[in-house]
Design an enzyme around this catalytic site. Structure first.
Site, PDB file in Angstrom:
ATOM      1  CB  CYS A   1     -12.578  30.965 -10.849  1.00 36.46           C
ATOM      2  SG  CYS A   1     -13.857  32.583  -9.917  1.00 36.46           S
TER       3      CYS A   1
ATOM      4  CD  GLU B   1      -7.910  28.118 -12.247  1.00 38.12           C
ATOM      5  OE1 GLU B   1      -7.979  27.542 -11.794  1.00 38.12           O
ATOM      6  OE2 GLU B   1      -8.839  28.997 -12.341  1.00 38.12           O
TER       7      GLU B   1
HETATM    8  N1  NAI Z   1     -11.857  28.564  -8.998  1.00 33.81           N
HETATM    9  C1  NAI Z   1     -11.346  28.924  -7.402  1.00 33.81           C
HETATM   10  O1  NAI Z   1     -11.618  29.851  -7.289  1.00 33.81           O
HETATM   11  C2  NAI Z   1     -10.142  28.443  -7.242  1.00 33.81           C
HETATM   12  C3  NAI Z   1      -9.197  28.099  -7.797  1.00 33.81           C
HETATM   13  N2  NAI Z   1      -7.862  27.030  -7.646  1.00 33.81           N
HETATM   14  C4  NAI Z   1      -6.267  26.745  -8.495  1.00 33.81           C
HETATM   15  O2  NAI Z   1      -6.250  25.727  -7.776  1.00 33.81           O
HETATM   16  C5  NAI Z   1      -5.086  25.571  -7.345  1.00 33.81           C
HETATM   17  C6  NAI Z   1      -5.107  24.759  -6.417  1.00 33.81           C
HETATM   18  O3  NAI Z   1      -5.234  25.879  -5.493  1.00 33.81           O
HETATM   19  P1  NAI Z   1      -5.873  24.898  -4.016  1.00 33.81           P
HETATM   20  O4  NAI Z   1      -5.878  25.438  -2.565  1.00 33.81           O
HETATM   21  O5  NAI Z   1      -5.026  22.887  -3.228  1.00 33.81           O
HETATM   22  O6  NAI Z   1      -7.268  24.639  -4.688  1.00 33.81           O
HETATM   23  P2  NAI Z   1      -7.801  23.332  -3.862  1.00 33.81           P
HETATM   24  O7  NAI Z   1      -9.104  23.477  -4.870  1.00 33.81           O
HETATM   25  O8  NAI Z   1      -7.227  22.355  -4.175  1.00 33.81           O
HETATM   26  O9  NAI Z   1      -8.465  23.218  -2.785  1.00 33.81           O
HETATM   27  C7  NAI Z   1      -9.898  24.158  -2.133  1.00 33.81           C
HETATM   28  C8  NAI Z   1     -11.116  23.278  -1.425  1.00 33.81           C
HETATM   29  O10 NAI Z   1     -10.392  22.441  -1.093  1.00 33.81           O
HETATM   30  C9  NAI Z   1     -10.463  21.200  -0.336  1.00 33.81           C
HETATM   31  N3  NAI Z   1      -9.743  20.446  -0.461  1.00 33.81           N
HETATM   32  C10 NAI Z   1      -8.449  20.139  -1.515  1.00 33.81           C
HETATM   33  N4  NAI Z   1      -8.185  18.833  -1.909  1.00 33.81           N
HETATM   34  C11 NAI Z   1      -9.513  18.339  -0.672  1.00 33.81           C
HETATM   35  C12 NAI Z   1      -9.434  17.075  -1.127  1.00 33.81           C
HETATM   36  N5  NAI Z   1      -8.987  15.794  -1.855  1.00 33.81           N
HETATM   37  N6  NAI Z   1     -10.838  16.467  -0.570  1.00 33.81           N
HETATM   38  C13 NAI Z   1     -11.356  17.029  -0.491  1.00 33.81           C
HETATM   39  N7  NAI Z   1     -11.483  18.488  -0.283  1.00 33.81           N
HETATM   40  C14 NAI Z   1     -10.015  19.065  -0.929  1.00 33.81           C
HETATM   41  C15 NAI Z   1      -9.429  23.191  -0.203  1.00 33.81           C
HETATM   42  O11 NAI Z   1      -8.729  22.547   1.491  1.00 33.81           O
HETATM   43  C16 NAI Z   1      -9.469  24.214   0.195  1.00 33.81           C
HETATM   44  O12 NAI Z   1     -10.925  24.106   0.987  1.00 33.81           O
HETATM   45  C17 NAI Z   1      -4.928  27.268  -7.568  1.00 33.81           C
HETATM   46  O13 NAI Z   1      -3.309  27.999  -7.983  1.00 33.81           O
HETATM   47  C18 NAI Z   1      -5.669  27.690  -8.307  1.00 33.81           C
HETATM   48  O14 NAI Z   1      -4.872  27.620  -9.916  1.00 33.81           O
HETATM   49  C19 NAI Z   1      -7.759  28.056  -6.105  1.00 33.81           C
HETATM   50  C20 NAI Z   1      -8.143  28.234  -5.117  1.00 33.81           C
HETATM   51  C21 NAI Z   1     -10.076  28.961  -5.750  1.00 33.81           C
HETATM   52  N1  BAL Z   2     -14.391  35.781  -7.972  1.00 27.77           N
HETATM   53  C1  BAL Z   2     -15.334  34.930  -7.757  1.00 27.77           C
HETATM   54  C2  BAL Z   2     -15.136  33.633  -7.692  1.00 27.77           C
HETATM   55  C3  BAL Z   2     -13.681  33.383  -7.614  1.00 27.77           C
HETATM   56  O1  BAL Z   2     -12.536  33.551  -7.553  1.00 27.77           O
HETATM   57  O2  BAL Z   2     -13.640  31.923  -7.154  1.00 27.77           O
END
Ligand code: NAI
Ligand code: BAL
Length: 505
Positions: free
Chosen positions: A303, A398
């Site tokens: 992130c 992103e």
């Molecule tokens: N800021 C960060 O650290 C992160 C950003 N991302 C971004 O998000 C994009 C999508 O990745 P995802 O794995 O789909 O991220 P996501 O934000 O959907 O998933 C993160 C968590 O939320 C849960 N989740 C997903 N849908 C949900 C819902 N409807 N209700 C409650 N919980 C839910 C997932 O199972 C996971 O544990 C990536 O391509 C990236 O751009 C992904 C992972 C980490």
């Molecule tokens: N870099 C630590 C936090 C994250 O990527 O979600």
């Protein structure tokens, strides 16, 4: 802690590992109530690693009931802070002792280079748990200045049952950033790992239990977002959710809270982080090294990744030449080979998403400076693209992959405007030899962490989180993280004359 093994030694650990995929509720590894499972695969090879419990609402209900029971009877929160500290330090020690196994498990399940798992993720996981454990018996409550007629105590209490919903990019470390302060504060915790990366969360919970964290205090419920994340968000038995992941899913948790019990919500979401390089940057080699690190560490699946290089026109060509030179040090390949710095992306689905952005370089006729190769459905070479204007999708969205865009400027105000031209606000870096300019820019850039002449996320003593759509409600790490897992209570004691009998007076 950074005692790296050889590729052969890491592969030998991988081959002899037994991988369990049961959820962990009330101190017991158990299948989903439905009996259903889903496969978790090694993205680098496509090989199935384990079958993981596909939990649902019923499993969340069970975990909440056990976590609430643990909180109600005080088996953890009523232990003296020094005792919780002792147990959590024992937990940190166990994680440290199991570092090779955990580094391999993390690498297998996520595609992350094992060298990074062992030199960054594991030491920081241990340090986070230990730091919050050490903190907990050093924080004093307050008395308020209310005069002679009363005494007012302002005390912090654990908020209750906390749901931690985790991403797949730093599975162990994000779990530590949340359970470290939550457990130290005395909360009960339910962790929902990302479905791509459940295995290290399950192992961490087992180690916590082995160290003495009582049954029901740390639970892990595995499964999908809609199946497990949503019931956590909507559960009235949960007092707080701490989430890291995409901004779109983060916003869902705000709606879940509004539709249920107004639980506290803390969100750590996406970023589109600029590195601003002024023409008076003192050491362009250092700038190149730090920009490459910021952009390509963890395959850009971060992130806080440096995703937009905003560079003064006058030093652009020189800097890009040096960046290309540093990129040669970033070998891509088998994540279990510790000489590789670029591993596999987390999944074929995520690869397809990142590829669709890389494909835009051709579509938009942009200037490919380096990289761009894609292999095996999961590997993407670190890629640099120049000539990117603020109108481009690549400047705005992103990507969460190894793609660095380059945009030029000619004045300080133009540089700040470009840096702030985003709906996010997580991190930024500034490179200049002029301290006054650095401080002014640091104040004007809207971001939770601004680094000067380096890339980084601070350390455990500094808060981490974002402005705008990068975050909501609080910060991970540091003493501010402790604050978010506690409620403030006022205890007002009347000691006025009318409440005190004659013998005391
Ligand atoms: N800021 C960060 O650290 C992160 C950003 N991302 C971004 O998000 C994009 C999508 O990745 P995802 O794995 O789909 O991220 P996501 O934000 O959907 O998933 C993160 C968590 O939320 C849960 N989740 C997903 N849908 C949900 C819902 N409807 N209700 C409650 N919980 C839910 C997932 O199972 C996971 O544990 C990536 O391509 C990236 O751009 C992904 C992972 C980490
Ligand atoms: N870099 C630590 C936090 C994250 O990527 O979600």
């Amino acid at each position: 802690m950074s005692d790296l093994l050889t590729a052969g030694e890491y592969r030998a650990i991988a081959e002899t590992m037994t991988l369990g995929g049961n959820a962990f509720i009330n101190g017991i590894a158990r299948p989903a109530i439905s009996g259903e499972t889903f496969p978790t695969v090694n993205p680098a090879t496509g090989a199935e690693l384990a079958h993981v419990a596909a939990c649902g609402r019923a499993d969340v209900d069970l975990a909440v009931q056990k976590a609430r029971d643990a909180f109600a009877d005080g088996r953890w929160r009523n232990q003296a802070p020094a005792e919780r500290k002792r147990v959590l330090i024992a937990f940190a020690k166990l994680v440290e002792q199991n570092r090779h196994e955990l580094a391999v498990l993390e690498s297998l399940d996520s595609g992350k280079p094992v060298a990074e798992c062992q030199t960054i993720d594991l030491p920081e996981t241990v340090n986070t748990i230990r730091w919050h454990a050490e903190l907990i018996d050093k924080i004093y409550d307050h008395t308020a200045p209310v005069g002679h007629a009363a005494m007012a105590l302002v005390v912090r209490e654990p908020i209750g049952v906390v749901g931690c919903v985790l991403p797949w990019n730093f599975p162990l470390l994000m779990m530590a950033w949340k359970i470290g302060p939550a457990l130290a504060a005395g909360c009960s915790v339910i962790v929902k790992p990302a479905e791509e990366t459940s295995l290290t969360a399950l192992r961490l919970a087992e180690l916590a239990f082995e160290a003495g964290v009582p049954a029901g205090v740390l639970n892990v419920v595995t499964g999908g977002g809609p199946e497990v994340g949503e019931p956590i968000g909507l559960h009235s038995g949960i007092d707080m959710v701490s989430f890291t992941g995409s901004t779109a899913t983060g916003k869902r948790f705000l709606r879940y809270a509004a539709d249920s019990n107004m639980k506290r919500v803390v969100l750590e979401c996406g970023g589109k982080n600029p590195a601003v390089v002024f023409d008076d940057a003192e050491d362009l080699d250092l700038v190149a090294e730090q920009v490459v690190l910021g952009a390509f560490w963890n395959m850009g699946e971060n992130c806080s990744a440096t995703s937009r290089l905003i560079v003064h026109e006058g030093v652009k060509d020189d800097l890009l030449r040096r960046i290309k030179a540093y990129m040669r040090e970033w070998r891509m390949g088998d994540p279990l080979d510790p000489t590789n710095r670029v591993g596999a992306l987390v999944s074929r689905e995520h690869f397809a998403k990142v590829k669709s952005y890389i494909d835009k370089i051709k579509d938009e006729k942009l200037d490919l400076i380096a990289g761009g190769k894609m292999e095996g459905g999961v590997y993407i070479e670190p890629t640099v693209v120049a000539g990117v204007t603020r109108e481009s999708v690549l400047f705005k969205e992103e990507v969460f992959g190894p793609l660095l865009t380059v945009t030029t400027f000619n004045s300080v105000s133009e540089a700040i405007a470009l840096a702030n031209d985003t709906t996010y606000g997580l991190a930024a870096s500034i490179y200049t030899g002029n301290l006054k300019k650095a401080l002014k820019a640091a104040r004007e850039i809207r971001a939770g962490t601004v680094t000067v002449n380096c890339f980084g996320e601070g350390d455990i003593t500094t808060p981490f989180g974002g402005f705008q759509e990068s975050g909501f409600g609080g910060r991970d790490k540091s003493i501010f993280a402790h604050d978010q897992y506690t409620e403030i209570k006022t205890i007002w004691i009347d000691i006025s004359d009318r409440s005190v009998d004659d013998t005391v007076r």
